[in-house]
Write an enzyme that holds these catalytic residues in place. Structure first.
Site, PDB file in Angstrom:
ATOM      1  N   HIS A   1       0.610   3.631 -10.446  1.00  0.00           N
ATOM      2  CA  HIS A   1      -0.341   4.029  -9.388  1.00  0.00           C
ATOM      3  C   HIS A   1       0.387   4.848  -8.321  1.00  0.00           C
ATOM      4  O   HIS A   1       0.503   4.442  -7.155  1.00  0.00           O
ATOM      5  CB  HIS A   1      -0.930   2.752  -8.792  1.00  0.00           C
TER       6      HIS A   1
ATOM      7  N   GLU B   1      -1.856   9.250 -11.057  1.00  0.00           N
ATOM      8  CA  GLU B   1      -1.423   8.074 -11.802  1.00  0.00           C
ATOM      9  C   GLU B   1      -1.398   8.335 -13.306  1.00  0.00           C
ATOM     10  O   GLU B   1      -2.401   8.765 -13.875  1.00  0.00           O
ATOM     11  CB  GLU B   1      -2.371   6.905 -11.528  1.00  0.00           C
TER      12      GLU B   1
ATOM     13  N   ARG C   1       0.844  -1.191   0.000  1.00  0.00           N
ATOM     14  CA  ARG C   1       0.000   0.000   0.000  1.00  0.00           C
ATOM     15  C   ARG C   1       0.883   1.247   0.000  1.00  0.00           C
ATOM     16  O   ARG C   1       1.515   1.588   0.991  1.00  0.00           O
ATOM     17  CB  ARG C   1      -0.909   0.018   1.227  1.00  0.00           C
TER      18      ARG C   1
ATOM     19  N   ASP D   1     -12.031  10.191  -7.007  1.00  0.00           N
ATOM     20  CA  ASP D   1     -11.664   9.058  -7.861  1.00  0.00           C
ATOM     21  C   ASP D   1     -12.082   9.389  -9.295  1.00  0.00           C
ATOM     22  O   ASP D   1     -13.189   9.082  -9.717  1.00  0.00           O
ATOM     23  CB  ASP D   1     -12.344   7.778  -7.377  1.00  0.00           C
TER      24      ASP D   1
ATOM     25  N   ARG E   1       1.521  -6.524 -10.026  1.00  0.00           N
ATOM     26  CA  ARG E   1       2.010  -5.991  -8.752  1.00  0.00           C
ATOM     27  C   ARG E   1       2.216  -7.064  -7.691  1.00  0.00           C
ATOM     28  O   ARG E   1       2.808  -6.789  -6.641  1.00  0.00           O
ATOM     29  CB  ARG E   1       1.045  -4.918  -8.229  1.00  0.00           C
TER      30      ARG E   1
END
Length: 281
Positions: A155, A256, A62, A199, A85
């Site tokens: 990201h 991102e 994270r 978002d 990832r």
């Protein structure tokens, strides 16, 4: 003349510690090709990394810069944000020169990836630091005999010191998809200020963005990626994340470089590359 860099360990995982002659530093995990630290020359940490991150094989970290490939979010049949990832990447090269430090990692298809995504591919990420700049390039080659398509993103979690006054400049006039309300919109103001959950996928990003955070300024630009995803979970969703401490959402903003809305399509033998560059001003 260049000096090779050996693999070391960070939080129990194999890692590359990049050291540029001017004092710039970065830490890159082989697990997920995950950049977990970037300190420009003469400056503090610029990335957010949750203190509750699980540094465990097969699990995503994270914070830092997760590599999203070959699927962005849930826009497809694969697991959220794809499999890259959570996979071990191979070291291609890592070295320090007279002006910079550079590492290149590679991921290729295997039996596990072909079970969920039946394509032969070779992905590479290149991380370069010099002075107050960070360059991250993600590339993919279609090594198979049939066309393939994918979405991808870097990201990038940027550290915030002043959430209440932080803003992102350079978005004026851009169309976006707001994932919080599942609705399209257009950015009318040049500055995006944080106010709860954010978002958005901004489309056709061609100009530089600037993160304003107190007295700090970060210039952000991209090539090859057509979208920019701006994300902060806000209080309710942020505090519900098991791998982020309470209030941790106030300390980060994801900016991102992404190819999220229109997949990249590669014919056999074709290659694509996308670049994100961040400079501490």
């Amino acid at each position: 003349m260049t000096t090779p860099i050996s693999i070391t360990r960070h939080q129990g995982l194999e890692a590359i510690e990049l050291h540029a002659p001017d004092g710039a530093r970065a830490t890159l995990l082989l697990h997920g090709a995950h950049l977990v630290s970037w300190r420009p020359a003469g400056a503090d940490e610029q990335l957010y990394l949750s203190p509750k991150s699980a540094f465990t094989t097969g699990q995503a970290v994270r914070g830092g810069v997760p590599v999203i490939f070959p699927q962005f979010a849930t826009r497809g049949p694969l697991q959220r944000h794809g499999f890259a990832r959570g996979k071990p990447w191979q070291l291609v090269s890592a070295e320090s020169g007279k002006d910079d430090s550079l590492a290149v990692l590679r991921l290729t298809d295997d039996a596990a990836t072909r079970m969920v995504w039946p394509h032969a591919f070779e992905a590479e990420i290149s991380i370069r630091i010099a002075g107050r700049a960070l360059e991250m390039e993600l590339a993919c080659e279609n090594r198979g005999e049939a066309p393939l398509s994918f979405t991808a993103a870097l990201h990038t979690y940027l550290r915030l010191t002043s959430y209440m006054s932080a803003s992102l400049q350079g978005l004026s006039g851009l169309a976006y998809w707001d994932s919080t309300i599942e609705r399209a919109g257009t950015q009318h103001e040049d500055l995006l200020r944080l106010d709860g959950e954010t978002d958005r996928i901004y489309q056709d990003v061609k100009h530089d963005l600037t993160l304003r955070d107190g007295d700090r300024r970060l210039a952000i630009w991209q090539q090859g990626f057509s979208d920019a995803v701006i994300w902060n979970p806000g209080e309710e969703k942020g505090d519900a994340l098991v791998d982020m401490p309470a209030g941790g959402w106030k300390e980060m903003l994801c900016v991102e470089a992404a190819q999220a809305l229109r997949p990249i399509e590669l014919q056999p033998g074709e290659t694509w590359a996308g670049l994100q560059t961040i400079v501490l001003l």
